[in-house]
Design an enzyme around this catalytic site. Sequence first.
Site, mmCIF file in Angstrom:
data_model
loop_
_atom_site.group_PDB
_atom_site.id
_atom_site.type_symbol
_atom_site.label_atom_id
_atom_site.label_comp_id
_atom_site.label_asym_id
_atom_site.label_seq_id
_atom_site.Cartn_x
_atom_site.Cartn_y
_atom_site.Cartn_z
ATOM 1 N N ASP A 8 1.220 -0.680 -0.519
ATOM 2 C CA ASP A 8 0.278 0.063 0.098
ATOM 3 C C ASP A 8 0.682 1.058 -0.468
ATOM 4 O OD1 ASP A 8 0.892 -1.020 2.664
ATOM 5 O OD2 ASP A 8 -0.926 0.263 3.669
ATOM 6 N N HIS A 238 9.431 0.050 8.263
ATOM 7 C CA HIS A 238 8.804 -1.328 9.125
ATOM 8 C C HIS A 238 9.224 -2.241 7.935
ATOM 9 C CE1 HIS A 238 6.511 0.562 12.571
ATOM 10 N NE2 HIS A 238 6.666 1.589 11.542
#
Length: 317
Positions: A8, A238
Site C-alpha cells: 500500500d 517497518h
Amino acid sequence: MRIILDTDPGVDDALAIMYLAAQEDAEIVAVGSVHGNVPAPLGALNALRVLELVGLNPPVTVGAARPLAQPLQTAEFVHGDDGLGGHAGPPPRGTIAPGSAAEQIVRLARAQPGELTLLALGPLTNIALAVLLEPDLPALLRAVVVMGGAVTVPGNITPYADANFYHDPEAADLVLGAGFPELTLVGLDATEQARVGTEWLTALAELAGPRAEFANNLLDHYGQFYSTMFGEHSCTLHDPLAAAIMLDPKLAGYRAMPLGVELTGTHTRGQVVSDLRSISSDAYISTNAGAGRVPIKVADKVDVPTFLDQMFNSLKS
C-alpha cells in the site's frame, strides 16, 4: 526468491520495493495494491512509479478498495496526500494490469505451486480474499511474510493495535487462522527496533543518484512526521525490515505461537491476541488464544546493524 508483493505505497513500502530491487536473490513477479496508507488505486500507481524508478516491470493490479467489515481509513497524514511525501511526480508510464490483486495471487499460486513467497506489507484484505477464493492457498505458496501486528509491544495506531491489522482486523484474523504452514509475522516487536536517527539519515543524504535522491525525499517527509510525533529526527523502517527478513531469516530471532486478532473489543479491536503463559496442561488448550491454529513465527530480536547496512547499500546503486 520469487515474490508476490502485496503493498500500500506508502513511504516505507516504497523503500521496501527499492530494497528488494537491489537484492540479487529477489525477483518480484507480481504486485497487488491494497487500501491502507492510501486508497488502493493510488497505491497501484505509486507501486508503478517506484518499480519504474528501479527498472522493474512486473504486473501491478489494484486490490481491495476497503476492509472486509469496516469503513475505509487511510493514512495520508503520515505519508502525504500522494502517499510518497509529496514526491510522487508525474504519472507512471506503465498501466495497471487487469483483474484484482486477490485473483492474481490465486492464479499465480495455482500455476506455480510451492514456488512463490507472498510478502504482505499492508492490511491483509487481499490475502484474506485470496484464501476465500482458494482455500488450498496455504499449501500452494512457498511461504508468507506479513508486516503487521504487535504481540508483546504497544500498537502504533492505538495503544493495542498496529496500523495494518487495525485497518482490517477481520482479514488479519482470517489469515492468521488460515493454516499457512510457513507464516512469519514481522510486527512492531521487530520493526520498532529498526529506527534510524540523524547520523544514518545524514549519511544517506550525502549519496547521489536517482534512487538515493528519491529515498532522501521520502525520508525527509517521513522524518518530519516522526519529529512531530516523537520529538526527535528519526523514522522507523517497518516494511523494508520485513522484506529483509523474508530474504534472510537469520536477521531475526523468533517465537512460535498460535495467534488471533481481537474483533469486538471497544478499545482493543485489531490487537493481536496470544497466550504467553507457560502452561503445559492440555486442560487449558481450549481456552488459549488461537487454540487449534497453526503456530506463527513471530520475529522479535533483530540484527539491526546488519539490516541498516543492507538498507543503506541498497540505496547507493
